[in-house]
Design a protein around this motif. Structure first.
Motif, PDB file in Angstrom:
ATOM      1  N   LYS A  17       0.813  -1.213   0.000  1.00  0.00           N
ATOM      2  CA  LYS A  17       0.000   0.000   0.000  1.00  0.00           C
ATOM      3  C   LYS A  17       0.851   1.270   0.000  1.00  0.00           C
ATOM      4  N   VAL A  59       1.157   4.048   1.672  1.00  0.00           N
ATOM      5  CA  VAL A  59       0.700   4.584   2.956  1.00  0.00           C
ATOM      6  C   VAL A  59       1.083   6.050   3.172  1.00  0.00           C
ATOM      7  N   GLU A 111      -6.267  -2.096   7.951  1.00  0.00           N
ATOM      8  CA  GLU A 111      -5.163  -2.235   8.906  1.00  0.00           C
ATOM      9  C   GLU A 111      -5.627  -2.284  10.355  1.00  0.00           C
ATOM     10  N   VAL A 141      -2.179   7.666   5.630  1.00  0.00           N
ATOM     11  CA  VAL A 141      -2.571   6.351   6.136  1.00  0.00           C
ATOM     12  C   VAL A 141      -1.600   5.898   7.216  1.00  0.00           C
ATOM     13  N   ARG A 142      -0.319   6.051   6.967  1.00  0.00           N
ATOM     14  CA  ARG A 142       0.691   5.612   7.927  1.00  0.00           C
ATOM     15  C   ARG A 142       0.511   6.299   9.287  1.00  0.00           C
TER      16      ARG A 142
END
Length: 272
Positions: free
Chosen positions: A221, A223, A243, A261-262
């Protein structure tokens, strides 16, 4: 070895103007099918160059593409996609085209024949020994590109190249050359076709593999991608849901609050 420009050799197809649309498309497609096989033969060269780029970037270096015409445009495209895809600074991967940005849309007369301009263009970015410069030229003979790499070599800057002719002057100039020999084009000399496709495939590999090795992808992904439109926000929201155990609304809120996202996933996990 005698240098032969296979990219300029006559097409193996004759009387193109007499072909039906079906014949034209089928024959172009048949030629295009040969490109990934040519790229496959160059994988060891690509791997060597990627390892050099990763090592330099870990020291704070950057990646530069220099090229003219179609080759220059392809470099600009690949560089411009890195920030939104991987969340990296806009100046980490830089595409420079002979004739400047106006040449992206319209050819600039004689720009590719200036052997000293590429170094001048690179100096605007304070090019240094931590950086890597890749020259892109289907023919492997473009003075703008060759001159740029020659000066980089003299200044202890790592150089690579992407050419579609074996043993070209460009390949002999670059420290880490990549030769993807695709043969004659469907339309004789039209190197925006197979040669351009080959260059795009190699650029995809270089930037993507480099960013993955630098930790810009998790699992499979993106991220760190920039959330620049609704499609990407939706994609990011669903990635978060994959996740951690949250609803779409909760994931969307986390994404908006933390910007990637991370960071959203890391924040959620830190609260456990």
């Amino acid at each position: 070895m005698t240098f032969i420009k296979t990219t300029e050799q006559s097409s193996k197809y004759e009387h193109l103007e007499k072909m039906s649309v079906t014949e034209l498309l089928t024959n172009i497609n048949n030629e295009d099918k040969t490109v990934p096989l040519a790229v496959e033969k160059a994988l060891p060269q690509i791997e060597t160059l990627v390892n050099q780029i990763v090592a330099k970037m870990k020291l704070g270096g950057r990646l530069f593409y220099i090229g003219a015409g179609t080759s220059g445009r392809l470099g600009v495209v690949d560089a411009s996609e890195c920030p939104p895809t991987f969340g990296v600074p806009f100046d980490l991967v830089v595409g420079i085209i002979a004739g400047g940005d106006k040449a992206i849309r319209k050819a600039v007369e004689n720009a590719e024949d200036n052997a000293t301009q590429a170094w001048i263009d690179l100096q605007e970015f304070n090019i240094n020994e931590n950086d890597v410069v890749i020259g892109i030229a289907a023919s492997g003979t473009t003075p703008y590109v060759i001159g740029g790499l020659e000066t980089c070599n003299k200044n202890n800057i790592i150089t690579g190249s992407i050419s579609c002719n074996a043993g070209s002057p460009l390949s002999q100039t670059a420290q880490f050359p990549i030769d993807v020999v695709v043969g004659p084009e469907f339309v004789t000399g039209s190197s925006r076709m197979k040669a351009g496709t080959a260059q795009k495939l190699v650029l995809n590999m270089i930037s993507t593999a480099t960013m993955i090795r630098l930790g810009k992808v998790k699992g499979n992904k993106m991220v760190d991608m920039q959330l620049s439109n609704s499609k990407l926000v939706d994609r990011g929201t669903k990635m978060i849901m994959g996740e951690i155990p949250v609803t779409y609304e909760e994931a969307n809120q986390l994404l908006k609050e933390h910007g990637s996202v991370r960071k959203a996933v890391d924040f959620f996990n830190s609260q456990l």
